[in-house]
Design an enzyme around this catalytic site. Structure first.
Site, PDB file in Angstrom:
ATOM      1  N   HIS A   1       0.764  -1.243   0.000  1.00 29.07           N
ATOM      2  CA  HIS A   1       0.000   0.000   0.000  1.00 29.07           C
ATOM      3  C   HIS A   1       0.798   1.298   0.000  1.00 29.07           C
ATOM      4  O   HIS A   1       0.184   2.366   0.013  1.00 29.07           O
ATOM      5  CB  HIS A   1      -0.944   0.025   1.212  1.00 29.07           C
ATOM      6  CG  HIS A   1      -1.911  -1.102   1.215  1.00 29.07           C
ATOM      7  ND1 HIS A   1      -2.899  -1.250   0.258  1.00 29.07           N
ATOM      8  CD2 HIS A   1      -2.043  -2.160   2.050  1.00 29.07           C
ATOM      9  CE1 HIS A   1      -3.591  -2.336   0.514  1.00 29.07           C
ATOM     10  NE2 HIS A   1      -3.100  -2.909   1.593  1.00 29.07           N
TER      11      HIS A   1
ATOM     12  N   LYS B   1      -4.936  -9.278  -8.611  1.00 31.79           N
ATOM     13  CA  LYS B   1      -5.702  -8.791  -7.465  1.00 31.79           C
ATOM     14  C   LYS B   1      -6.768  -7.830  -7.985  1.00 31.79           C
ATOM     15  O   LYS B   1      -6.505  -7.003  -8.853  1.00 31.79           O
ATOM     16  CB  LYS B   1      -4.775  -8.083  -6.471  1.00 31.79           C
ATOM     17  CG  LYS B   1      -5.480  -7.682  -5.184  1.00 31.79           C
ATOM     18  CD  LYS B   1      -4.521  -7.096  -4.166  1.00 31.79           C
ATOM     19  CE  LYS B   1      -5.280  -6.712  -2.904  1.00 31.79           C
ATOM     20  NZ  LYS B   1      -4.422  -6.035  -1.942  1.00 31.79           N
ATOM     21  N   ASP B   2      -7.980  -7.944  -7.439  1.00 27.49           N
ATOM     22  CA  ASP B   2      -9.112  -7.165  -7.927  1.00 27.49           C
ATOM     23  C   ASP B   2      -8.920  -5.661  -7.711  1.00 27.49           C
ATOM     24  O   ASP B   2      -9.104  -4.871  -8.632  1.00 27.49           O
ATOM     25  CB  ASP B   2     -10.405  -7.639  -7.256  1.00 27.49           C
ATOM     26  CG  ASP B   2     -11.621  -6.984  -7.862  1.00 27.49           C
ATOM     27  OD1 ASP B   2     -11.727  -6.976  -9.111  1.00 27.49           O
ATOM     28  OD2 ASP B   2     -12.453  -6.462  -7.102  1.00 27.49           O
TER      29      ASP B   2
ATOM     30  N   HIS C   1      -2.840  -3.033   8.118  1.00 24.20           N
ATOM     31  CA  HIS C   1      -3.929  -3.310   7.181  1.00 24.20           C
ATOM     32  C   HIS C   1      -4.609  -2.000   6.787  1.00 24.20           C
ATOM     33  O   HIS C   1      -4.929  -1.192   7.651  1.00 24.20           O
ATOM     34  CB  HIS C   1      -4.954  -4.251   7.837  1.00 24.20           C
ATOM     35  CG  HIS C   1      -6.183  -4.472   7.023  1.00 24.20           C
ATOM     36  ND1 HIS C   1      -6.179  -5.226   5.862  1.00 24.20           N
ATOM     37  CD2 HIS C   1      -7.448  -4.034   7.182  1.00 24.20           C
ATOM     38  CE1 HIS C   1      -7.404  -5.234   5.363  1.00 24.20           C
ATOM     39  NE2 HIS C   1      -8.195  -4.518   6.143  1.00 24.20           N
TER      40      HIS C   1
ATOM     41  N   HIS D   1      -8.829  -3.868 -11.159  1.00 28.10           N
ATOM     42  CA  HIS D   1      -8.691  -4.784 -12.287  1.00 28.10           C
ATOM     43  C   HIS D   1      -9.825  -4.532 -13.283  1.00 28.10           C
ATOM     44  O   HIS D   1     -10.980  -4.394 -12.882  1.00 28.10           O
ATOM     45  CB  HIS D   1      -8.711  -6.228 -11.773  1.00 28.10           C
ATOM     46  CG  HIS D   1      -8.399  -7.235 -12.822  1.00 28.10           C
ATOM     47  ND1 HIS D   1      -9.297  -8.197 -13.215  1.00 28.10           N
ATOM     48  CD2 HIS D   1      -7.295  -7.426 -13.574  1.00 28.10           C
ATOM     49  CE1 HIS D   1      -8.752  -8.947 -14.149  1.00 28.10           C
ATOM     50  NE2 HIS D   1      -7.533  -8.505 -14.388  1.00 28.10           N
TER      51      HIS D   1
END
Length: 157
Positions: A46, A73-74, A147, A116
């Site tokens: 990130h 990865k979406d 996260h 994506h």
């Protein structure tokens, strides 16, 4: 018969606190290393301090470079700026409690979200870029972000 060795008793008295401290230290090492690994993983997924472009090719390149294309990865969001500012969200310098143990930044960050385009989840992956200034919501452990939960629009001034 009941004679004790004074040297041995003295050594035990001196080494006991040292041994205890050493054992405590060994107990903390795995936790610290694991925490460091989770923070490094957060940065890998990130964090991009100085993006070179904010277009679709940026996303295609970064997603591949950061190993998020096997499978494709979406969605992934990159936060730009200073990593210390992101870490500050984990405490009161730039963060506040949000909900469910999460922290919300008090200032907005430049972000690029890569989505994506669809089709096959196998490479080559193609992404669409979206850039904005957003508040970030993160989960922290021991003062480190681990996260990225979501980004939200900053309040209007």
């Amino acid at each position: 018969m009941g004679r004790k060795e004074p040297f041995l008793e003295d050594m035990v008295m001196v080494l006991s606190p040292v041994f205890l401290a050493f054992m405590l230290y060994l107990g903390l090492i795995p936790q610290t290393l694991a925490q460091n690994d989770r923070y490094k993983e957060f940065l890998r997924k990130h964090y991009d301090p100085k993006p070179k472009g904010h277009d679709d090719s940026y996303c295609d390149t970064m997603m591949k470079r950061r190993n998020m294309t096997k499978p494709c990865k979406d969605t992934n969001t990159f936060v730009h700026g200073n990593s210390d500012d992101i870490r500050a969200v984990c405490d009161d310098r730039n963060g506040e409690p949000y909900r469910d143990g999460l922290r919300r930044s008090m200032s907005a960050f430049q972000i690029t979200t890569c989505t994506h385009r669809g089709g096959s989840t196998r490479p080559p992956c193609r992404y669409r870029a979206f850039t904005a200034s957003r508040i970030i919501v993160i989960h922290c452990e021991h003062g480190f972000p681990v996260h990225l939960e979501k980004t939200i629009l900053p309040p209007r001034p």
